[in-house]
Design an enzyme around this catalytic site. Structure first.
Site, short mmCIF file in Angstrom:
data_model
loop_
_atom_site.label_atom_id
_atom_site.label_comp_id
_atom_site.label_asym_id
_atom_site.label_seq_id
_atom_site.Cartn_x
_atom_site.Cartn_y
_atom_site.Cartn_z
N ASP A 11 0.86 -1.19 0.00
CA ASP A 11 0.00 0.00 0.00
C ASP A 11 0.90 1.23 0.00
OD1 ASP A 11 -2.37 1.64 0.27
OD2 ASP A 11 -1.87 1.88 2.38
N SER A 12 0.29 2.38 -0.27
CA SER A 12 1.04 3.63 -0.22
C SER A 12 1.51 3.93 1.21
CB SER A 12 0.16 4.77 -0.73
OG SER A 12 -1.05 4.80 0.01
N CYS A 74 -4.14 -1.20 -2.16
CA CYS A 74 -4.30 0.25 -2.27
C CYS A 74 -5.22 0.49 -3.46
CB CYS A 74 -2.94 0.91 -2.52
SG CYS A 74 -3.01 2.67 -2.84
N GLU A 153 -5.58 9.04 9.70
CA GLU A 153 -4.20 8.90 10.18
C GLU A 153 -3.97 9.60 11.52
OE1 GLU A 153 -1.07 9.34 7.44
OE2 GLU A 153 -1.89 7.77 6.17
N CYS A 187 -11.33 3.25 -0.59
CA CYS A 187 -10.00 3.70 -0.15
C CYS A 187 -9.67 2.96 1.14
CB CYS A 187 -10.02 5.22 0.11
SG CYS A 187 -8.51 5.84 0.86
N HIS A 189 -8.26 3.79 3.78
CA HIS A 189 -8.41 4.49 5.05
C HIS A 189 -9.85 4.57 5.55
CE1 HIS A 189 -4.35 5.66 4.14
NE2 HIS A 189 -4.26 6.45 5.19
N1 DGL Z 1 -4.05 3.81 0.01
C1 DGL Z 1 -4.75 4.84 -0.72
C2 DGL Z 1 -5.98 4.26 -1.39
O1 DGL Z 1 -6.52 3.24 -1.00
C3 DGL Z 1 -5.14 6.00 0.18
C4 DGL Z 1 -3.97 6.83 0.68
C5 DGL Z 1 -3.23 7.54 -0.44
O2 DGL Z 1 -3.76 8.49 -1.04
O3 DGL Z 1 -2.11 7.12 -0.70
O4 DGL Z 1 -6.45 4.81 -2.36
#
Ligand code: DGL
Length: 270
Positions: A11-12, A74, A153, A187, A189
């Site tokens: 993931d990011s 992600c 976060e 997403c 989050h």
């Molecule tokens: N992990 C990203 C997503 O699911 C969210 C966080 C980001 O913008 O990197 O789209």
């Protein structure tokens, strides 16, 4: 035949730990290596070309760790699934978009379906494409919710600030005619804000979280490819490209369990 190699999850940042949580619950005998590209978070505001480059680098780093498959946990990076799959072939690669789209359609076959996601996911129309690919012409509305990521976060998951932000994003969707019946949390989050989103949206909306469906898809894939682990003791390893301490602290919000900072290894993807 069993395959004890770990499953690579990428993931990011820390958000993909919501997917990890679902994977660990569904596949308790499997080992995992989770990579959070914390140095380059967020991906949601970056161009598709940049995200694609990052996704390929991160996936290759997981392959170097000896994983048996890669899960792109992600939503934003899942747009690069074809290119990552090509770069890693024949290693299996799976994203969260197709499972999420399937879950939304199963919950609301006639729609309308509302998709909440990052700017990149909404602009790229990733979920729309995946829903259409499943042969559905169900009405779709989309809403980018960039403030949800920093709220999650910070561990700010309820209260007046959170409600005000949710209202700002949901009000236009709730005013859509006909009103959407399903809200897809597109997403990583957003699942930690699920209760607050549900309270604002009201009881007549179904909230769809792709993590559980993605975990089911991974379980099906490893079974089909004969990659299931045997009965050995599973391991869990974390890699981060920046600030391992913060990864452990904030990651706990998403994984739902404590992460020992000593278990988070700092790596460089450049
Ligand atoms: N992990 C990203 C997503 O699911 C969210 C966080 C980001 O913008 O990197 O789209």
């Amino acid at each position: 035949m069993s395959d004890p190699r770990p499953i690579g999850v990428f993931d990011s940042g820390m958000g993909g730990l919501t997917v990890m949580r679902a994977l660990m619950a569904r596949l308790p005998n499997e080992s995992f290596v989770y990579l959070g590209d914390t140095a380059r978070l967020p991906y949601g505001t970056k161009s598709a070309d940049t995200v694609r480059r990052y996704a390929i680098q991160a996936s290759k780093a997981l392959v170097a760790r000896g994983v048996k498959m890669v899960v792109i946990a992600c939503n934003t990076a899942s747009v690069s699934l074809p290119q990552v799959a090509q770069a890693l072939s024949p290693l299996p690669v799976i994203g969260v978009i197709a499972p999420g789209a399937r879950a939304a359609l199963a919950a609301s076959p006639d729609g309308p379906i509302a998709i909440l996601g990052t700017e990149g996911t909404v602009k790229g129309g990733t979920y729309r494409t995946a829903i259409r690919a499943q042969g559905s012409d169900v009405p779709i509305v989309q809403q980018a919710c960039p403030l949800f990521v920093p709220l999650a976060e910070e561990g700010l998951v309820d209260g007046p600030i959170v409600d005000a932000v949710i209202r700002r994003y949901l009000d236009p969707l709730l005013a859509t005619v006909p009103r959407p019946k399903a809200l897809l949390l597109g997403c990583t989050h957003y699942p930690v804000l699920k209760a607050a989103i549900a309270a604002v949206a009201g009881p007549e909306f179904m909230l769809i979280d792709s993590a559980t469906t993605a975990a089911e898809a991974v379980a099906e894939l490893i079974a089909a490819k004969d990659l299931t682990a045997g009965g050995g003791e599973p391991s869990l390893q974390f890699l981060a490209t920046d600030a391992p301490d913060r990864f452990a602290r904030v990651g706990e919000i998403f994984l739902g369990q404590a992460i020992d900072p000593g278990t988070v290894e700092l790596i460089d993807l450049q």
